[in-house]
Design a protein around this motif. Structure first.
Motif, PDB file in Angstrom:
ATOM      1  N   THR A 104       0.859  -1.180   0.000  1.00  0.00           N
ATOM      2  CA  THR A 104       0.000   0.000   0.000  1.00  0.00           C
ATOM      3  C   THR A 104       0.895   1.230   0.000  1.00  0.00           C
ATOM      4  OG1 THR A 104      -1.664  -1.191   1.270  1.00  0.00           O
ATOM      5  CG2 THR A 104      -1.848   1.208   1.219  1.00  0.00           C
ATOM      6  N   ALA A 105       0.682   2.121  -0.957  1.00  0.00           N
ATOM      7  CA  ALA A 105       1.501   3.328  -1.079  1.00  0.00           C
ATOM      8  C   ALA A 105       0.937   4.433  -0.184  1.00  0.00           C
ATOM      9  CB  ALA A 105       1.518   3.797  -2.524  1.00  0.00           C
ATOM     10  N   TYR A 106       1.843   5.116   0.498  1.00  0.00           N
ATOM     11  CA  TYR A 106       1.467   6.276   1.317  1.00  0.00           C
ATOM     12  C   TYR A 106       2.313   7.460   0.877  1.00  0.00           C
ATOM     13  CZ  TYR A 106      -1.042   3.011   4.257  1.00  0.00           C
ATOM     14  OH  TYR A 106      -1.911   2.053   4.703  1.00  0.00           O
ATOM     15  N   LEU A 107       1.670   8.616   0.711  1.00  0.00           N
ATOM     16  CA  LEU A 107       2.345   9.805   0.230  1.00  0.00           C
ATOM     17  C   LEU A 107       2.957  10.636   1.352  1.00  0.00           C
ATOM     18  CD1 LEU A 107      -0.229  10.932  -2.501  1.00  0.00           C
ATOM     19  CD2 LEU A 107       1.723   9.382  -2.715  1.00  0.00           C
ATOM     20  N   GLN A 108       2.592  10.334   2.602  1.00  0.00           N
ATOM     21  CA  GLN A 108       3.148  11.056   3.749  1.00  0.00           C
ATOM     22  C   GLN A 108       3.364  10.078   4.900  1.00  0.00           C
ATOM     23  OE1 GLN A 108       0.071  12.322   2.491  1.00  0.00           O
ATOM     24  NE2 GLN A 108      -1.408  11.580   3.974  1.00  0.00           N
ATOM     25  N   ALA A 109       4.165  10.492   5.873  1.00  0.00           N
ATOM     26  CA  ALA A 109       4.529   9.619   6.995  1.00  0.00           C
ATOM     27  C   ALA A 109       3.341   9.312   7.903  1.00  0.00           C
ATOM     28  CB  ALA A 109       5.657  10.241   7.809  1.00  0.00           C
ATOM     29  N   SER A 110       2.419  10.259   8.045  1.00  0.00           N
ATOM     30  CA  SER A 110       1.213  10.061   8.852  1.00  0.00           C
ATOM     31  C   SER A 110       0.112  10.921   8.242  1.00  0.00           C
ATOM     32  CB  SER A 110       1.471  10.446  10.311  1.00  0.00           C
ATOM     33  OG  SER A 110       1.697  11.835  10.423  1.00  0.00           O
ATOM     34  N   PRO A 111      -1.148  10.651   8.591  1.00  0.00           N
ATOM     35  CA  PRO A 111      -2.243  11.419   7.973  1.00  0.00           C
ATOM     36  C   PRO A 111      -2.137  12.929   8.157  1.00  0.00           C
ATOM     37  CG  PRO A 111      -3.114   9.508   9.100  1.00  0.00           C
ATOM     38  CD  PRO A 111      -1.653   9.578   9.448  1.00  0.00           C
ATOM     39  N   GLU A 112      -1.570  13.381   9.275  1.00  0.00           N
ATOM     40  CA  GLU A 112      -1.477  14.828   9.492  1.00  0.00           C
ATOM     41  C   GLU A 112      -0.167  15.429   9.006  1.00  0.00           C
ATOM     42  OE1 GLU A 112      -0.306  12.348  12.808  1.00  0.00           O
ATOM     43  OE2 GLU A 112      -2.335  12.671  12.168  1.00  0.00           O
ATOM     44  N   ALA A 113       0.775  14.606   8.551  1.00  0.00           N
ATOM     45  CA  ALA A 113       2.071  15.090   8.061  1.00  0.00           C
ATOM     46  C   ALA A 113       1.954  15.570   6.615  1.00  0.00           C
ATOM     47  CB  ALA A 113       3.098  13.970   8.152  1.00  0.00           C
ATOM     48  N   PRO A 114       2.856  16.471   6.218  1.00  0.00           N
ATOM     49  CA  PRO A 114       2.850  16.911   4.815  1.00  0.00           C
ATOM     50  C   PRO A 114       3.365  15.782   3.912  1.00  0.00           C
ATOM     51  CG  PRO A 114       4.717  17.862   5.975  1.00  0.00           C
ATOM     52  CD  PRO A 114       3.877  17.153   7.002  1.00  0.00           C
ATOM     53  N   PRO A 115       3.018  15.814   2.628  1.00  0.00           N
ATOM     54  CA  PRO A 115       3.515  14.772   1.713  1.00  0.00           C
ATOM     55  C   PRO A 115       5.038  14.816   1.618  1.00  0.00           C
ATOM     56  CG  PRO A 115       1.921  16.228   0.613  1.00  0.00           C
ATOM     57  CD  PRO A 115       2.163  16.777   1.970  1.00  0.00           C
ATOM     58  N   PHE A 116       5.632  13.653   1.332  1.00  0.00           N
ATOM     59  CA  PHE A 116       7.086  13.595   1.164  1.00  0.00           C
ATOM     60  C   PHE A 116       7.515  14.501   0.013  1.00  0.00           C
ATOM     61  CE2 PHE A 116       6.265   9.401   3.123  1.00  0.00           C
ATOM     62  CZ  PHE A 116       7.058   9.542   4.246  1.00  0.00           C
ATOM     63  N   VAL A 117       6.817  14.402  -1.119  1.00  0.00           N
ATOM     64  CA  VAL A 117       7.111  15.229  -2.287  1.00  0.00           C
ATOM     65  C   VAL A 117       5.813  15.592  -2.986  1.00  0.00           C
ATOM     66  CG1 VAL A 117       9.413  14.263  -2.704  1.00  0.00           C
ATOM     67  CG2 VAL A 117       7.433  13.204  -3.779  1.00  0.00           C
ATOM     68  N   GLN A 118       5.895  16.649  -3.792  1.00  0.00           N
ATOM     69  CA  GLN A 118       4.768  17.082  -4.606  1.00  0.00           C
ATOM     70  C   GLN A 118       5.287  17.362  -6.014  1.00  0.00           C
ATOM     71  OE1 GLN A 118       3.059  20.478  -2.631  1.00  0.00           O
ATOM     72  NE2 GLN A 118       2.082  19.226  -1.064  1.00  0.00           N
ATOM     73  N   PRO A 119       4.429  17.339  -7.017  1.00  0.00           N
ATOM     74  CA  PRO A 119       4.891  17.662  -8.360  1.00  0.00           C
ATOM     75  C   PRO A 119       5.573  19.027  -8.381  1.00  0.00           C
ATOM     76  CG  PRO A 119       2.693  16.730  -8.454  1.00  0.00           C
ATOM     77  CD  PRO A 119       3.017  16.937  -6.999  1.00  0.00           C
ATOM     78  N   GLY A 120       6.718  19.075  -9.046  1.00  0.00           N
ATOM     79  CA  GLY A 120       7.497  20.309  -9.121  1.00  0.00           C
ATOM     80  C   GLY A 120       8.629  20.374  -8.109  1.00  0.00           C
ATOM     81  N   ASP A 121       8.614  19.506  -7.083  1.00  0.00           N
ATOM     82  CA  ASP A 121       9.671  19.505  -6.077  1.00  0.00           C
ATOM     83  C   ASP A 121      10.981  18.978  -6.658  1.00  0.00           C
ATOM     84  OD1 ASP A 121       7.819  20.379  -4.247  1.00  0.00           O
ATOM     85  OD2 ASP A 121       7.779  18.529  -3.060  1.00  0.00           O
ATOM     86  N   LYS A 122      12.092  19.621  -6.269  1.00  0.00           N
ATOM     87  CA  LYS A 122      13.417  19.103  -6.619  1.00  0.00           C
ATOM     88  C   LYS A 122      13.795  18.086  -5.556  1.00  0.00           C
ATOM     89  CE  LYS A 122      15.057  23.195  -9.003  1.00  0.00           C
ATOM     90  NZ  LYS A 122      16.077  24.250  -9.072  1.00  0.00           N
ATOM     91  N   VAL A 123      14.304  16.930  -5.990  1.00  0.00           N
ATOM     92  CA  VAL A 123      14.685  15.881  -5.051  1.00  0.00           C
ATOM     93  C   VAL A 123      16.128  15.476  -5.283  1.00  0.00           C
ATOM     94  CG1 VAL A 123      12.338  14.976  -4.757  1.00  0.00           C
ATOM     95  CG2 VAL A 123      13.787  14.049  -6.556  1.00  0.00           C
ATOM     96  N   LYS A 124      16.742  14.972  -4.238  1.00  0.00           N
ATOM     97  CA  LYS A 124      18.121  14.473  -4.286  1.00  0.00           C
ATOM     98  C   LYS A 124      18.085  12.956  -4.286  1.00  0.00           C
ATOM     99  CE  LYS A 124      20.344  18.413  -3.799  1.00  0.00           C
ATOM    100  NZ  LYS A 124      21.172  18.925  -4.870  1.00  0.00           N
ATOM    101  N   LYS A 125      19.118  12.358  -4.833  1.00  0.00           N
ATOM    102  CA  LYS A 125      19.245  10.904  -4.836  1.00  0.00           C
ATOM    103  C   LYS A 125      19.158  10.408  -3.394  1.00  0.00           C
ATOM    104  CE  LYS A 125      22.209   7.100  -6.159  1.00  0.00           C
ATOM    105  NZ  LYS A 125      23.429   6.671  -6.832  1.00  0.00           N
ATOM    106  N   GLY A 126      18.326   9.385  -3.166  1.00  0.00           N
ATOM    107  CA  GLY A 126      18.162   8.813  -1.832  1.00  0.00           C
ATOM    108  C   GLY A 126      17.053   9.439  -1.008  1.00  0.00           C
TER     109      GLY A 126
END
Length: 171
Positions: A104-126
């Motif tokens: 099951t995929a989850y976009l954030q660590a908990s229901p009240e936490a912000p998403p790990f990433v959103q479209p347009g975000d710059k991300v680093k390897k890892g």
């Protein structure tokens, strides 16, 4: 008429098989597995369930509404439509991050936490993009390289299959 070779021992084996099937079904219900198979000697039991994710249902709804006049043609029309969403991410430029497991995929660590990433975000390897829960274990899915999140291809708390596209990264 009953076969005289049908012995109580054979009936007992069928009862054991029913119990085993129920146990396997319970394992499927308790985990995010979609199928399980057990082999004991000549006995082989496979228990499976079909997982339908919300986006597939959304995509198949429109083609079914425009389906051929006969109701029997609707399932045939839905099959090509279901294949189209899987091909769409491949057509876009970038790298698709796929699920390494069923879960099951989850976009954030908990229901009240912000998403790990959103479209347009710059991300680093890892960097963690999504979490996939499998057998009550949270598995972070990390960016394979630096890039920009072009699109998140799954919804929060959505069941995912092995190899299913999760995130599209651009350079």
């Amino acid at each position: 008429m009953a076969d005289p070779k049908s012995s109580p021992a054979k009936l007992k084996n069928e009862e054991i098989d029913a119990t085993l099937v129920r146990q396997l079904a319970d394992i499927l219900n308790d985990t995010s597995l979609t199928e399980i198979e057990v082999e004991r000697g000549e006995l082989r039991i496979r228990v499976a369930r079909e997982v339908v994710s919300a986006p597939v249902m959304q995509y198949t709804a429109a083609p079914v509404a425009h389906a051929a006049p006969a109701p029997a043609a609707a399932p045939a029309a839905a099959a090509p439509a279901a294949a189209a969403p899987a091909a769409a991410p491949a057509a876009k430029a970038g790298e698709t991050v796929k699920s390494p497991m069923v879960g099951t995929a989850y976009l954030q660590a908990s229901p009240e936490a912000p998403p790990f990433v959103q479209p347009g975000d710059k991300v680093k390897k890892g960097q963690t993009l999504i979490i996939v829960e499998a057998m009550k274990t949270m598995n972070p899915i990390q960016a394979p390289r630096d890039g920009v999140v072009a699109e998140i291809l799954v919804g929060d708390a959505q069941p995912v299959e092995y190899g299913e596209p999760l995130v599209l990264l651009e350079a």
